[in-house]
Design an enzyme around this catalytic site. Sequence first.
Site, PDB file in Angstrom:
ATOM      1  CG  ASN A 284      42.850  48.183  40.461  1.00 39.62           C
ATOM      2  OD1 ASN A 284      43.440  48.128  41.533  1.00 39.62           O
ATOM      3  ND2 ASN A 284      42.688  47.119  39.694  1.00 39.62           N
ATOM      4  CB  CYS A 286      40.737  44.044  42.751  1.00 36.13           C
ATOM      5  SG  CYS A 286      39.120  43.448  42.233  1.00 36.13           S
ATOM      6  CD  GLU A 288      44.409  44.595  40.600  1.00 35.25           C
ATOM      7  OE1 GLU A 288      43.966  44.583  39.445  1.00 35.25           O
ATOM      8  OE2 GLU A 288      43.681  44.639  41.606  1.00 35.25           O
TER       9      GLU A 288
END
Length: 678
Positions: A284, A286, A288
């Site tokens: 995704n 960012c 994580e």
Amino acid sequence: MQDYKTFMESISEEEKLGLNENQLRIIFAKYLKRDADGTVVETPLDMFERIAKEIAGPDAVYRPDGEVEKTEKEFLDMLTKLEFIPGGRTIANAGTPVKNLANCFVIPVEDSMEGIFQAVKEAALIQKRGGGVGYCFSTLRPGGSWVSGCSGIASGPLSFMRVFDVMCSTIMQGNRRGAQMGTFHISHPDIEHFITAKDDLTQLTNFNISVMLDDKFMKAVEADGEYDLIDPHTMQVARTVRAKELFNKIAYHAWKTGEPGVLFIDTANRHNKIKHIGLFKATNPCAEIWLLDYEVCNLGSINLDRMVRKVNGRIEIDWNKLRKTTRTAIHFLDNVIDAGEYPTEKITRMAKKTRRIGLGVLGFADLLYQLGLPYSSEEGRMVASEVMRVIDEEGWKMSEELAREREVFPAWKGSEFEKEGRRVRNCAITAIAPTGTLSMVGDTSGGCEPNFALAYIKNSHSIKEQFTYVNKHFERVARERGFYTEELMKKIAEQGTLDGLDEVPEDVKKVFEVSFNISAEEHILMQAAFQKYVTNAVSKTINFATSATIDDVKKGYMLAWKTGCKGCTVYRDGSRGNQVLNIKEVKKEARSSAEPVVVETEETIVVQTEELEVEGMPEQVIVVESSGKTAHDKVPEGKIMVSFDKKQMTNCPECDAPLVKQEGCVLCPDCGFSVCTV
């Protein structure tokens, strides 16, 4: 336009839930339900009641009459006490006609014109609903390849990334800020083009970009060996390169601009429990959450700042409360999967096939303040690991209970869980996500990051005044120890840290560290301490001082890989994108700049200086008046900030306050603006 102050005066204190002015302002601006005219039609209490009712609803399928109301009360109690805060899409959309409750998606980009533009369409549908999207572009054949279907030459992956970028900008014009991640495998023949793709910071402005490094490459770097670049279309070796040269180039560009990030793909896939249905190749926005094609994840965070109790005058972690909150939060996030709706049928099927969720934390730095432990200490890292171990242990217990009640996730058969004899409801349960705006709702520190400052000047847009915001735990200690003064708090706000302040006792300085007191190595070790018990991944920024070298970045990458991190995002304070220019000197002639240009040799990278052509600034350059201070350096009077990319901005585009780089993202601590908020 509805006035914040007037609205707050119209509701009761009970409906405000005891929240402070800053919390209320963020909730009012970003999350309260509005009618077609934009008028707020609910209170903060109504908002949490709306969420609890909607997410408790799926229990009706699995539990007898009356159980839904019990679940709703449990969820509401957890939410109103801010012990757990769901992801932004769940807060904004639960119980409304917009049923997208998930934060993050991955869409495959197939190597054909039809496949590429199908991905553009699917991504547009996701972003229309406020979701963030990741893609792997190294599936596309390299530039210059022969395309038999049209008797032409392929333009290469980078050209098609620009199509996705334009699509995202178009969605943004529809009052949505898109968030995208472009990943690229290190073995692709066009890898050098990808590494340098954001040197021109007017390009790909709606993308985070990351290079996927495999173990073979990292070992070749260590051994100063060679590495094959392979055409993904023919699967033939296109050419062989010296691994260290590519590694140097990645480190240099990250040192210069903060991008690309790096992702350790073999580490991620070693922990992939559902390899039988696919391998990871994208995350995704960012990073994580590693996701399979068409997979989706919803997120939420436990507020560690509130997981404490006082025993004999000392603050300690309330482990029973943490376990209880974990169980309720896992139940909540699993229900979100069934309560939500998805943009396409393929995504709907995949969401329910793997039932991936991401329970994380916020308030970790404030927890350490309460415990009296420095963030940079070994003791602090031990707390991180133990907290995540308990969340992981209790979370899987709850997933097993849900599986007994509701069946295992449909892709369980053939998974690692089946081989281990573990019947669970979800393929993965934990992730440390960016919580910038959400941590402001919770009145605490973001994710697993240190605080960026102990005090800062804040603009209250509701009362048109400035005030000094001071970390609540530091203020308590300062008052208890007798060194609190308004003058001292303003002094701390001016510099952000306690460095050089004789008024503050040394033992207090040791505990109340902020981001720039912490070395890059200590940042990475903390990320690794969390990752040890996180089934997805950790979104964190590794902050480097302005004086950091390219070698420092390379050492950081090696440490992150060797300690089991699944990725690494670095940001060197003051790196390119934040040129400070005297307004009187912005003329049409070329000016000298500290902007470095790389010259690569057999053994090393030499940094030289080139000229900045001010006249040639592109139209998309954002120029804003300085508000006086970055996260690290004060901007002189009469200066302006010139920013080339929204992820490289120094000042908030909404309120002009200084921005902060943390959690792998960019956040405004004043109004809550975040590049990564979805």
